[in-house]
Design a protein around this motif. Structure first.
Motif: not given
Length: 597
Positions: A442-471
């Motif tokens: 099984p892969g790590d499930p996507l959190p609601p922060f991503l599946t519900q689109g909450t990230w869009r409130q924070y990340v514009s197209d000229d910015r990035t979403l940084v996951t830790v551990p870093l990719p």
């Protein structure tokens, strides 16, 4: 239909063929059997293609999720097919310098868009295995053998040999070899008078197609054909001289077509931003073990993983592993076909590439012998230095299947006892090599922060979403997988891809983005559980890296190794996180955004 000697010598075959309805039924059963076997090999990933990852090589599984998500963006968002700015921000990724499989990802972009890149990976591996077997069956049954059973055995071997099942653990490019049989056949047919223009045009277009599937396989095929032609010329110089003019003309047409259509893509690959030279490992690091010729691969029915590890560098690089009886049958095939100049030339080609795959020093059952091999003389030649040496062994594995089919086609010429022995030999050779289903986790499930689109409130197209551990390769696979399953809608720094290790001073190939203070620090924290005491200078350097990466938010992948020390380190640098949508989030939108290049 022509036997192999008659193909080369251009002699018509007077022997009769089975009736057309019987041939059609045999063709249908062959295709169905390949499809069923391919589904059996891949059924575990099909149970949840976007939620599971291939256990033996989840890193490369992630790579092809990225490639397919990129293809979806090209079609649905108009992105540059040769470059991606969604990964490794701000530098991006040269997609031509990576195995971008554009000829697969672009037509299947609607599938990726609606069903997800995980679904498309599973589809391509399934179709790749069955399609490669079918392509070889087609060429064999239409041009090289009379017996549909012989063609079926040849297709079965070429499509489902241990090397193919091994690469199915994540290498979409290497299991998609369905163009190569037609390249081989069209190249050999160039010797026929009057085929230079038409045959050269077809061959050139097939070469272009293969470049956008996998250049390594094309290189291996070209080398194998080159050795075959040289060996044939030595064994039958008069015939070779007679065919040379026609073949040279056809190759000239093919080269003109291929160079014309590939000029810009290849320039982009070798000279545009993100190009690299050489591999991030020594040529003898991934080489074929002599003992692997008679061993069994991990994914074969008779395979034993602990034993195989002594003879193979990776579960995706079990490139020989014929088994003892399989090896005997291949040698016996060469003996049966010995009067055929073409068969002998093919055997020479297989042997040469097998020796090349062993690298600069002979290794036997995991032990270096100190015996030098010829590959050491060419290991640093441009282009050759871009491939994994052991993969040269994929060519003799395929040639073995062709020779086995040709020899089986002659079984009617054997005595009754010889026919029975051959049949028993085939069973004893093939049954232990029967492939096991690909292992998945099984892969790590996507959190609601991503599946519900909450990230869009924070990340514009000229910015990035940084996951830790870093990719990164091996350590940050979840963050890269999450980005691809979101169709690369947000951009992310770093990642697993091929690029220059430290441009512009060092363009040696690397699997990672150039090192930075924060990436090194977080890697040590994850690996060793360190809780470093950050100085003001350390915090400033972390801030500098986040600005460089154009970060809007930093999120922690939950449940990973040494998660606590990683959270503590980020908290010390960025303050306390917020728990939003199932993940801990550090909002860094207050950091400035550097100007775009």
């Amino acid at each position: 239909m022509r036997a192999v000697e008659e193909v080369v010598e251009d002699r018509a075959d007077s022997r009769s063929e089975p009736p057309a309805p019987r041939r059609a039924r045999a063709d249908l059963w062959a295709l169905l059997s390949y499809a069923v076997l391919s589904a059996l090999v891949t059924f575990q990933i099909w149970r949840d293609p976007n939620g599971r990852v291939l256990a033996s090589n989840d890193d490369d599984h992630n790579v092809f999720l990225f490639m397919l998500a990129h293809g979806e963006r090209v079609i649905f968002h108009g992105d540059n097919p040769f470059f991606s700015d969604r990964l490794n921000v701000p530098d991006g990724v040269n997609m031509m310098a990576n195995t971008s499989v554009l000829v697969l990802s672009l037509p299947l972009a609607p599938v990726t868009h609606w069903f997800g890149p995980g679904f498309t990976v599973a589809l391509l591996i399934t179709l790749g295995l069955a399609g490669t077997a079918t392509a070889w069956y087609w060429v064999l049954s239409r041009h090289l053998v009379r017996s549909r059973l012989a063609a079926w055995i040849g297709g079965l071997w070429c499509g489902f040999a241990p090397t193919m099942i091994s690469h199915a653990n994540g290498h979409v490019n290497f299991v998609s070899q369905w163009v190569l049989p037609f390249i081989v056949w069209q190249a050999l047919r160039l010797r026929e008078p009057g085929r230079a223009l038409r045959g050269g045009l077809i061959l050139g277009l097939l070469i272009v197609l293969q470049v956008f599937i996998n250049e390594e396989s094309l290189l291996f095929t070209a080398l194998a054909l080159g050795v075959f032609v040289i060996a044939y010329a030595v064994l039958a110089p008069a015939r070779a001289r007679g065919a040379a003019r026609h073949m040279a003309a056809g190759l000239g047409v093919a080269a003109t077509v291929a160079v014309t259509l590939l000029a810009y893509p290849l320039w982009y690959q070798f000279f545009a931003k993100g190009n690299y030279h050489g591999q991030p490992f020594a040529p003898d690091m991934y080489a074929t073990d002599l003992a692997s010729i008679v061993g069994f691969a991990r994914q074969s029915l008779a395979g034993n993983a602990e034993l195989t590890r002594r003879m193979s560098v990776s579960a995706t690089e079990d490139n020989m592993f014929f088994g003892p009886i399989g090896f005997v049958m291949i040698v016996a095939s060469v003996v049966v076909l010995w009067r055929s100049v073409a068969a002998r030339a093919a055997a020479v080609s297989a042997l040469v590439l097998l020796v090349m795959s062993m690298g600069p020093e002979l290794v036997v059952f995991g032990s270096r012998t100190g015996i030098p091999l010829p590959f050491g003389l060419i290991s640093h030649v441009p282009i050759i230095d871009l491939v994994s040496v052991t993969r040269f062994a994929m060519v003799p594995a395929t040639i073995a299947g062709v020779l086995l089919a040709l020899a089986t086609d002659r079984r009617r010429e054997f005595s009754p006892r010889g026919q029975r022995l051959w049949q028993v030999g085939l069973v004893l050779a093939l049954v232990p090599l029967f492939p096991k289903p690909l292992p998945v986790v099984p892969g790590d499930p996507l959190p609601p922060f991503l599946t519900q689109g909450t990230w869009r409130q924070y990340v514009s197209d000229d910015r990035t979403l940084v996951t830790v551990p870093l990719p990164e390769v091996t350590t940050g696979r979840t963050g890269m997988r999450w980005a691809t399953l979101n169709h690369l809608e947000y951009r992310t720094p770093r990642g697993y891809f091929m690029g220059p290790v430290n441009p512009p001073s060092d363009h040696t190939g690397s699997w990672n983005a150039p090192r930075r203070f924060t990436s090194d620090l977080l890697w040590r924290v994850r690996e060793y559980g360190e809780r470093p005491q950050l100085t003001a200078s350390d915090k400033a350097r972390i801030t500098e890296d986040l600005i460089f990466w154009r970060a809007a938010v930093v999120i922690m992948v939950p449940g990973g190794r040494n998660e606590g020390p990683q959270v503590d380190t980020l908290t010390a640098a960025l303050g306390r996180p917020q728990l939003i949508g199932g993940v801990q989030v550090w909002d860094v939108r207050s950091l400035p955004v550097p100007p775009s290049e």
